[in-house]
Enzyme design. Structure first.
Site, short mmCIF file in Angstrom:
data_model
loop_
_atom_site.label_atom_id
_atom_site.label_comp_id
_atom_site.label_asym_id
_atom_site.label_seq_id
_atom_site.Cartn_x
_atom_site.Cartn_y
_atom_site.Cartn_z
N SER A 69 0.83 -1.20 0.00
CA SER A 69 0.00 0.00 0.00
C SER A 69 0.86 1.26 0.00
CB SER A 69 -0.90 -0.01 1.24
OG SER A 69 -1.91 0.96 1.13
N PRO A 70 0.39 2.34 -0.61
CA PRO A 70 1.12 3.61 -0.51
C PRO A 70 1.31 4.03 0.94
CG PRO A 70 -0.63 3.75 -2.16
CD PRO A 70 -0.84 2.47 -1.41
N ARG A 94 -7.90 6.16 -5.75
CA ARG A 94 -8.15 5.89 -4.33
C ARG A 94 -9.17 6.90 -3.83
NH1 ARG A 94 -4.11 4.51 0.70
NH2 ARG A 94 -4.33 2.48 -0.30
N GLN A 114 1.47 6.82 -7.09
CA GLN A 114 0.25 7.48 -6.65
C GLN A 114 0.49 8.98 -6.72
OE1 GLN A 114 -1.00 7.97 -2.42
NE2 GLN A 114 -2.64 6.54 -2.95
N ARG A 133 1.26 -1.62 7.09
CA ARG A 133 2.11 -1.92 8.24
C ARG A 133 2.74 -3.32 8.20
NH1 ARG A 133 -1.78 1.58 10.04
NH2 ARG A 133 -1.07 3.35 11.28
N TYR A 178 -7.03 15.12 1.07
CA TYR A 178 -6.14 15.91 0.24
C TYR A 178 -6.96 16.63 -0.84
CZ TYR A 178 -2.66 13.31 2.83
OH TYR A 178 -1.92 12.77 3.85
#
Length: 823
Positions: A468-469, A678, A548, A772, A630
């Site tokens: 994952s980013p 996303r 991304q 993680r 964002y």
């Protein structure tokens, strides 16, 4: 865990423990409000632990009045009962109906999965056993009488246990203290009974012409029960109790669960509210409703009728309380919390509450400490159960989206709906069933679902795992990725994932989150990223690498995460922009500049330039970041977009600028390379983006050419209240995938290869992004393959690492056992 507490039976010599109440009492005076299983069991336990306690149970109904029919208890709960009160445990053991199978009937086909293990008995029978146990211990039972208010009882009792159910008067009266939150859900259901015993736990769907209805059925009696109505047992009146000995067997009167029959089963029929209304059931009385359900599921019922018992159509409510105690008053069972019946949890939770409360009163020195310990022990267990229950009820609410799944996948999806039963767990219970699901899906024997390929555009990923980013905040001050990014991304590419994603790469200097964020807005950025993609393609062949692209919006100009996440820079700030002049946190973060029309076009062009640069840099996939508050996400949420021009207002207006950016980027991104988006599927805040909105947002991007939707949640507003838990975001991805048929990437606390296998095989996600776990173990995917004994093409070890593809040996643990014992 409450179910693991063993408590000793009191003896004549054992002194009564000091009462945690005040007033100098050596034993508690306890009032229990509500004569359900939880309240009765709490009373019995407290009296058994100290016979000197004065305990009264108030129940407004008659002894043999009850709603519902059968009760299911888990082995874990029964283990706690066995330790705490062997007498009631033995009585229950003699009554239980046990079975192992689950039958799933969908569109005329029945599939059976075994190895599950259930135990059930009639609710009336359970109450009769608990009544008798309470009487034998000397608990005072008061029936057909409303209890005095809890606050009034607290004036002359040491403890008041409010076990007064989902509609708890105590909770409502003291709502300012308990601060309850009740969430009403989208289905209607009714409790009924059939006069025969199902052979297994049965889930069946029926298509009504108005929508889908489902039946949940399970046996609770195998042999004929006594007549339906029995009068009160001897000594039971509005104010009766018994003080007979506590060590003898229970001889409760036969409960009135059914007339003489070959057994009995609980039957719950459930459907969406709109289906219920369209079918006219909102206008049917109890008898007509039972007849309608019997006709609909006549095959399952073998033509038999359904019986009711004060049955009505109910919309389930999830109850959550911020506090469980108030002075001497404590909530227990449904008064404190509820969990949807589809995971069979209500009575189980109430009984476990009683076990924990009794144990904490024994262990703690005072009442406040005991009640605090009780809540501390039970709250995380209840929260976990409620998360599983919400996932289960949501699955049934969205049942229509799964109706077209292949039969075995539908059955597997149903069995794993709560995320408590997983692929590996189910394989251990019934390996043949899981193998049949994989065979139907075309998965080769011996291949875990996570190691099957998946195609996006012209790109074929060798497995379903995505790194994952993750923002690393480790770029040079000008946004250039360096050695850290080469090693970080290169290590994870060598680790076996099908797709490795960069962090959010910013499209301009002012679009960075922090000074440590990477960018793609200068020629040297492109060269630096080319160094990373070349390494991945050369040294980890078969691994795809994606970029991304995003713009920080109002969340920019902040410190590195470890210096204070979302905290503004102490100096060298740059101005931030957003759809509207709304700061992320008023008084803390900058008030952003609301972008004008020409400025919007300039930002769009920045995305286009960065996308063209990313293509030249050799990235295999591009993801547009429209999540987490964002810039592009800020346009989508009504909490952050208050514009009154064409780029605000309804969802169509809020989608306008993100779609313009998507279209412009898609136009310069190579046609064969996939492009994903996303999104934040919910803001976790009132008035924000909802799960329904997320489906519409995903549909819009898919219509514009998105190859997949990467479904995240939240981080849009500072006062969000996420419902954290294992795989907690995956239901949003699931809904988008199965409503729209568009590929999805699921993300959010997916932490095990078992989770990935479960989500992929159930058809809830196409790809799973893990963050993680890949920080903990860069070779997470390869290790997942090794742990499952998989050596196929979905997870090839890099040649230099081949010698490490087996688990290293450890110290010897199988030393010879002694053969002779000297006496």
């Amino acid at each position: 865990m409450a179910g693991e507490i063993a408590v000793a039976a009191p003896t004549e010599e054992r002194p009564a423990p000091p009462g945690p109440g005040v007033r100098g009492r050596s034993a508690l005076k306890v009032a229990v409000l509500g004569g359900g299983p939880g309240g009765l069991y709490a009373a019995a336990l407290l009296k058994r632990l100290d016979p000197d306690r004065e305990i009264t149970v108030w129940e407004r109904n008659a002894p043999d009045d009850t709603f519902g029919f059968g009760v299911v208890l888990s082995d874990e709960t029964l283990g706690g009962i066995e330790h705490a009160d062997p007498v009631i445990y033995r009585a229950l053991q003699e009554e239980f109906v046990r079975w192992d199978d689950i039958d799933i009937v969908h569109r005329g086909r029945t599939l059976t999965s075994g190895g599950h293990g259930f135990a059930a008995l009639g609710r009336r029978r359970l109450l009769a056993l608990l009544h008798e146990r309470c009487r034998s211990l000397g608990v005072r039972l008061i029936f057909r009488t409303e209890a005095p208010p809890a606050a009034e009882l607290a004036r002359d009792h040491d403890l008041v246990i409010a076990a007064d159910g989902v509609h708890s008067t105590t909770r409502t009266t003291h709502a300012d203290v308990f601060r309850p939150q009740l969430t009403t859900h989208r289905c209607r259901y009714i409790w009924l009974s059939a006069d025969f015993a199902f052979d297994a736990f049965r889930f069946e769907t029926a298509e009504t012409g108005h929508g889908i209805a489902q039946l949940h059925g399970y046996p609770y009696a195998r042999t004929p029960a006594a007549p339906d109505h029995t009068g009160p047992a001897s000594g039971t009146g509005p104010d009766a109790g018994s003080t007979t000995g506590s060590s003898g067997p229970l001889t409760a009167p036969a409960g009135g669960d059914s007339a003489p029959t070959p057994g009995a089963s609980t039957v719950i029929v459930e459907m969406r509210e709109e289906v219920w209304r369209a079918a006219g059931l909102d206008r049917c009385d109890e008898r007509a409703s039972a007849a309608w359900c019997a006709r609909l599921f006549s095959d399952a019922l073998r033509g038999r009728p359904l019986r009711s018992n004060n049955s009505s159509w109910i919309a389930f409510s999830t109850v959550v309380n911020e506090r469980w105690s108030h002075g001497r008053i404590v909530l227990l069972g449904d008064a404190a919390h509820t969990a949807h019946f589809s995971i069979g949890s209500g009575t189980k939770l109430a009984v476990e509450d009683a076990l924990a409360l009794a144990a904490c009163l024994e262990e703690q020195g005072g009442l406040p400490e005991a009640l605090a310990a009780y809540e501390a022990e039970r709250r995380p267990v209840v929260a976990s159960t409620q998360r599983a229950a919400r996932a289960s009820l949501a699955w049934f609410e969205e049942l229509g989206t799964y109706a077209a799944q292949p039969p075995h996948q539908f059955a597997f999806n149903l069995l794993t709906r709560s995320r408590r039963v997983t692929h590996d767990n189910l394989r251990l219970r019934d390996g043949e069933f899981v193998a049949s699901v994989a065979k139907e899906a075309g998965i080769p024997a011996g291949t875990p679902p996570m190691f099957t390929p998946f195609r996006l555009g012209d790109l074929t990923l060798r497995n379903r795992v995505v790194v994952s980013p993750m923002d690393m905040y480790s770029a040079d001050g000008d946004g250039t990725p360096g050695d850290f990014h080469l090693v970080h991304l290169g290590a994870r590419a060598l680790g076996g994932a099908g797709l490795v994603m960069t962090e959010m790469v910013c499209v301009s200097a002012e679009g960075r989150i922090t000074p440590g964020c990477t960018g793609l807005y200068r020629p040297d950025h492109e060269d630096a990223w080319r160094r990373v993609t070349d390494f991945v393609h050369h040294s980890a062949p078969g691994t795809a690498i994606g970029v991304q692209l995003g713009h920080s919006g109002r969340k920019g100009s902040t410190r590195l995460m470890w210096d204070g996440i979302d905290q503004p820079l102490q100096d060298a700030n740059w101005p931030v922009v957003a759809p509207s002049a709304l700061p992320y946190r008023p008084g803390v973060n900058q008030v952003p500049h609301a972008l004008t029309g020409p400025e919007l076009r300039a930002v769009r062009d920045q995305f286009v330039a960065s996308a063209a640069s990313a293509a030249r840099a050799g990235f295999d996939l591009l993801e547009l970041h429209c999540a987490h508050g964002y810039l592009l996400s800020g346009f989508l949420s009504p909490l952050t977009n208050h514009r009154t021009d064409a780029y605000g207002g309804d969802l169509t207006g809020r989608l306008r600028f993100p779609l313009e950016v998507f279209d412009a980027v898609r136009a310069v991104w190579p046609a064969g390379r996939p492009m994903t988006v996303r999104i934040s599927a919910t803001d976790w805040a009132d008035g924000g983006t909802t799960a329904d909105d997320a489906v519409d947002i995903a549909a819009a991007f898919a219509a514009h050419g998105a190859d997949a939707i990467d479904v995240s949640t939240g981080q849009v507003v500072a006062d969000e209240r996420p419902d954290f838990g294992r795989s907690y975001q995956t239901p949003f991805a699931d809904r988008i995938r199965n409503t729209l048929g568009v590929p999805v990437i699921a993300v959010g606390a997916i932490s095990s290869w078992d989770d990935v296998n479960s989500l992929v095989l159930a058809g809830r996600a196409d790809l799973c992004a893990l963050a993680r776990p890949h920080l903990y173990d860069p070779h997470w995917t390869l290790h997942a393959a090794a742990e499952q004994g998989y050596t196929g093409p979905g997870a090839p070890w890099p040649l230099p690492y081949g010698a490490g593809s087996r688990t290293p040996p450890t110290g010897r643990t199988d030393a010879p056992k002694p053969r002779l014992t000297l006496r």
